[in-house]
Each structure stands twice: as C-alpha cells, then as structure tokens.
Design a protein around this motif. Structure first.
Motif, PDB file in Angstrom:
ATOM      1  N   ASN A 136      50.235  46.949  32.978  1.00 16.84           N
ATOM      2  CA  ASN A 136      48.869  46.295  33.014  1.00 16.84           C
ATOM      3  C   ASN A 136      48.011  47.048  33.836  1.00 16.84           C
ATOM      4  O   ASN A 136      48.269  47.604  34.886  1.00 16.84           O
ATOM      5  CB  ASN A 136      49.002  45.065  33.766  1.00 16.84           C
ATOM      6  CG  ASN A 136      49.766  43.950  32.851  1.00 16.84           C
ATOM      7  OD1 ASN A 136      49.468  43.739  31.850  1.00 16.84           O
ATOM      8  ND2 ASN A 136      50.988  43.071  33.550  1.00 16.84           N
ATOM      9  N   PHE A 137      46.826  47.153  33.257  1.00 16.74           N
ATOM     10  CA  PHE A 137      45.548  47.951  33.989  1.00 16.74           C
ATOM     11  C   PHE A 137      44.254  47.233  34.007  1.00 16.74           C
ATOM     12  O   PHE A 137      44.241  46.232  32.998  1.00 16.74           O
ATOM     13  CB  PHE A 137      45.263  49.255  33.133  1.00 16.74           C
ATOM     14  CG  PHE A 137      46.770  50.251  33.051  1.00 16.74           C
ATOM     15  CD1 PHE A 137      47.208  50.823  34.054  1.00 16.74           C
ATOM     16  CD2 PHE A 137      47.382  50.211  31.748  1.00 16.74           C
ATOM     17  CE1 PHE A 137      48.532  51.439  33.901  1.00 16.74           C
ATOM     18  CE2 PHE A 137      48.573  50.717  31.738  1.00 16.74           C
ATOM     19  CZ  PHE A 137      48.930  51.440  32.562  1.00 16.74           C
ATOM     20  N   ALA A 138      43.508  47.619  35.181  1.00 14.14           N
ATOM     21  CA  ALA A 138      42.143  46.743  35.121  1.00 14.14           C
ATOM     22  C   ALA A 138      41.131  47.811  35.306  1.00 14.14           C
ATOM     23  O   ALA A 138      41.361  48.823  36.048  1.00 14.14           O
ATOM     24  CB  ALA A 138      42.322  45.660  35.956  1.00 14.14           C
ATOM     25  N   HIS A 139      39.808  47.591  34.586  1.00 14.71           N
ATOM     26  CA  HIS A 139      38.769  48.664  35.138  1.00 14.71           C
ATOM     27  C   HIS A 139      37.496  47.824  34.952  1.00 14.71           C
ATOM     28  O   HIS A 139      37.508  46.825  34.429  1.00 14.71           O
ATOM     29  CB  HIS A 139      38.672  49.364  33.820  1.00 14.71           C
ATOM     30  CG  HIS A 139      39.892  50.419  33.621  1.00 14.71           C
ATOM     31  ND1 HIS A 139      40.112  51.451  34.308  1.00 14.71           N
ATOM     32  CD2 HIS A 139      40.965  50.218  32.744  1.00 14.71           C
ATOM     33  CE1 HIS A 139      41.293  51.960  33.964  1.00 14.71           C
ATOM     34  NE2 HIS A 139      41.936  51.409  32.963  1.00 14.71           N
ATOM     35  N   LYS A 140      36.707  48.114  35.760  1.00 13.03           N
ATOM     36  CA  LYS A 140      35.305  47.429  35.959  1.00 13.03           C
ATOM     37  C   LYS A 140      34.577  48.349  34.888  1.00 13.03           C
ATOM     38  O   LYS A 140      34.474  49.670  34.755  1.00 13.03           O
ATOM     39  CB  LYS A 140      34.845  47.639  37.251  1.00 13.03           C
ATOM     40  CG  LYS A 140      35.505  46.789  38.240  1.00 13.03           C
ATOM     41  CD  LYS A 140      34.860  46.856  39.798  1.00 13.03           C
ATOM     42  CE  LYS A 140      36.149  46.993  40.585  1.00 13.03           C
ATOM     43  NZ  LYS A 140      35.617  47.224  41.851  1.00 13.03           N
TER      44      LYS A 140
END
Length: 165
Positions: free
Chosen positions: A80-84
C-alpha cells in the motif's frame, strides 16, 4: 494508465477509484525477472478538505532466489502506498506532493517506482533461513550436513598456537 482526477480536485468529499492490471514482467532486478504475473493495482483518489490524496494497493507474485540458500521461492506481495496530489507546486524541489497540472496522473510510473523502492535489498525465503554450509554447500534448511563446525579460520590459526604454548 492515465487517471483523470478533475472531478476529485473540484469537489470536496469526492472520491474516485480505478482498478487495472499492470504487466511489469520485463523489469530486470539483479539479472532476474521476478514479476511472473501482472500487478493488480487499485487506485483511490479522494478529496478531503481540499487535500487530494492518492491511495494505491498493489498485489503481485514476486519470484526470486533466496540470497542465503539459493532456493527459488514465490512470495505474494500486497503493498500500500499513499501520495498527496497538487495541481501546481510553488517549490520545484518539493517531494511531498505529486504535481498534476492537467488533473491527470500517469499511474504506471508511480506504481513501478513505489514497488521498486519498497522491495527488500536482501531477499530471503523466510526470516529464519539458515543458508548454505560454508564447507560442503548443503542447504541447511533441509537438515544438518554433519560438517565439523569447530574448524578454525586459517587466518586465526597462529592465535591458537599462542594459546597452546
């Protein structure tokens, strides 16, 4: 895969999801091609209080030789990855945000870089892998080889002679 995000950027509380398969079987890592099946990518973009975030879930099978014992093994990965996301960036050196000036993002590039940066430097078949016997080369995960483990390193043999005198 191009992900169009205009509605997410313009509407607070908006959420958009996209799922697809990404074939990265042609990527070479240390002389091997460990991605035997396509990566299943689920991308979710959401706008909460005018902050647009991109959440990525990537599932794939990773097949490689163990760095200790040499056995080929396949591990199912779920990352899982998250980016703004931002439409424009004031500071070009800002790595906290991904710029999306035309309200679109090319997901393939982001997914591939996230996966490659998250792979372990040393790949082990299991955390307790015992590796190979330095004398006979037997895989110690399959059982003891019977080699004498008390042999002294020849570089340190002189110290043993001093201890005996």
């Amino acid at each position: 895969m191009l992900f169009e995000l205009k509605s997410v950027f313009l509407n607070d509380g908006e959420e958009k999801e996209l799922s697809y398969q990404l074939d990265i079987s042609d990527i070479d890592i240390d002389g091997a091609f460990p991605f035997k099946s396509p990566v299943t990518v689920t991308a979710t973009a959401s706008n909460r209080a005018s902050l647009v975030t991109l959440a990525l879930n990537c599932r794939f099978d990773y097949q490689r030789s163990c760095d200790r014992c040499g056995e080929q093994c396949t591990v199912e990965q779920n990352m899982n990855f998250a980016h703004k996301l931002a439409q424009t960036l004031v500071d070009e050196g800002n790595d906290d945000y991904i710029e999306t000036p035309d309200f679109t993002i090319e997901l393939d590039e982001v997914v591939i870089s996230d996966i490659l940066l998250s792979l372990p430097q040393k790949f082990l078949c299991s955390d307790d892998c015992r590796g190979l016997c330095p004398k006979c080369g037997k895989n110690l995960n399959l059982g003891d080889c019977g080699c004498d483990k008390r042999e002294i390193d020849p570089r340190l043999a002189i110290l043993k002679q001093l201890m005996e005198d």
